[in-house]
Write an enzyme that holds these catalytic residues in place. Sequence first.
Site, short mmCIF file in Angstrom:
data_model
loop_
_atom_site.label_atom_id
_atom_site.label_comp_id
_atom_site.label_asym_id
_atom_site.label_seq_id
_atom_site.Cartn_x
_atom_site.Cartn_y
_atom_site.Cartn_z
N ALA A 138 32.96 -5.81 -34.10
CA ALA A 138 33.12 -6.97 -33.20
C ALA A 138 31.88 -7.87 -33.20
O ALA A 138 31.92 -8.97 -32.66
CB ALA A 138 33.41 -6.47 -31.80
N ASP A 180 39.54 -2.44 -44.38
CA ASP A 180 40.42 -2.69 -45.53
C ASP A 180 41.16 -4.01 -45.35
O ASP A 180 41.36 -4.76 -46.31
CB ASP A 180 41.45 -1.55 -45.67
CG ASP A 180 40.79 -0.25 -46.10
OD1 ASP A 180 39.69 -0.32 -46.68
OD2 ASP A 180 41.37 0.82 -45.85
P1 ATP Z 1 37.29 0.89 -40.66
O1 ATP Z 1 36.43 1.93 -41.34
O2 ATP Z 1 37.80 1.32 -39.30
O3 ATP Z 1 38.35 0.32 -41.52
P2 ATP Z 1 34.96 -0.80 -40.93
O4 ATP Z 1 33.82 -0.12 -40.24
O5 ATP Z 1 34.98 -0.77 -42.41
O6 ATP Z 1 36.34 -0.35 -40.30
P3 ATP Z 1 34.48 -3.06 -39.20
O7 ATP Z 1 33.18 -3.69 -39.51
O8 ATP Z 1 34.58 -2.16 -38.01
O9 ATP Z 1 35.00 -2.34 -40.53
O10 ATP Z 1 35.60 -4.18 -39.01
C1 ATP Z 1 35.94 -5.09 -40.06
C2 ATP Z 1 36.12 -6.48 -39.47
O11 ATP Z 1 37.19 -6.43 -38.50
C3 ATP Z 1 34.92 -7.00 -38.71
O12 ATP Z 1 33.99 -7.61 -39.55
C4 ATP Z 1 35.58 -8.00 -37.77
O13 ATP Z 1 35.80 -9.20 -38.47
C5 ATP Z 1 36.93 -7.35 -37.46
N1 ATP Z 1 36.88 -6.63 -36.17
C6 ATP Z 1 36.80 -5.31 -35.99
N2 ATP Z 1 36.80 -5.00 -34.66
C7 ATP Z 1 36.90 -6.19 -34.01
C8 ATP Z 1 36.97 -6.57 -32.62
N3 ATP Z 1 36.94 -5.68 -31.62
N4 ATP Z 1 37.06 -7.89 -32.32
C9 ATP Z 1 37.09 -8.82 -33.29
N5 ATP Z 1 37.04 -8.53 -34.60
C10 ATP Z 1 36.95 -7.24 -34.97
#
Ligand code: ATP
Length: 308
Positions: A227, A257
């Site tokens: 976020a 993803d």
């Molecule tokens: P996962 O392993 O669960 O697939 P990740 O850790 O690889 O996730 P994150 O960085 O958590 O990826 O999330 C990817 C993108 O999703 C973030 O860069 C953001 O753009 C969006 N995102 C995730 N959570 C939120 C949120 N609560 N509000 C707005 N955007 C979010």
Amino acid sequence: MVGNGPLVVFGSIVQDLISYTDRFPRPGESVRGHHFLAGSGGKGANQAVAAAKLGTKVSMIGRIGNDMFGDKNLEGLKKEGICVEGIEKSNSVQTATATITVNKEGENSIVVTLGANMELDDKAAERNEEIISKAGLLLCQAEIPDSGNKRAFELAKKHGVTVFFNPAPGDPNLDKNLLKLVDIVCVNENEAEFITGHPLNSVEDAKKQALEICKFGPKSTIITLGAKGVVISENSTDPKHVEVSRVEAIDTTGAGDCFCGSLAYFLLAGKSLEESTQKAAQVAALSVTRKGTQASYWSSNEIREKYP
Ligand code: ATP
């Protein structure tokens, strides 16, 4: 930066088997589940589906077993309009599975058996050189052997295809030489830490680490911060923080993803890296408002209906 061909995803396909129960069983114990879900997953398939739902042409190269999970996943990808010509069936190992238990606190415990994905090696990349050669963009992750990714990157370079690598899930033993063959790399906080070897606790840390990661080879580095948004360094220039509007997350599984598949879609649509990042972040934010992984991804029609 990208070509006119389809998005080619060279990556994993996994059958998710999810049991919901009050608490995790202790060793030797059986507990009752109250709900069960079987879903299609695997980082490669998730990213392919996210891009296809937005409307780009996607071709997937992957491996499944000669079993019912393989058939089910293949059908699922076809239903999304994904070209599955490059998906091969193994006669020696099964389709990969993730056996997931979720307790009433929402915590999970997961056993992943990578099965046929571990046969997506250098030889598999070579067998699919023609598909890779026609790609507008090649998208890969790290749920397959490094040898497969390395050969796929080399073949992409040979044919002038841009390489987009998401080295997820993070592995401290990732062969960093792979990054020399990559044009765009996208990592989350943990994956960035594994590459740089430093803790990442703030947007400022992410900016420094984006520049450090570019030194390993990629022209552009993207670090997703949940976020807190995304940091990008394009052509190793001063990193920028792309802010996102925080949404109330119901289930963040597969958000990363969704972001990568959507980013590939916008790049292929001719948008700049910064604009593609902003738009992909909006699509990923929508995905966290729904339960599930591929099931949580929004199609372009759904997005248009909700935000005309
Ligand atoms: P996962 O392993 O669960 O697939 P990740 O850790 O690889 O996730 P994150 O960085 O958590 O990826 O999330 C990817 C993108 O999703 C973030 O860069 C953001 O753009 C969006 N995102 C995730 N959570 C939120 C949120 N609560 N509000 C707005 N955007 C979010």
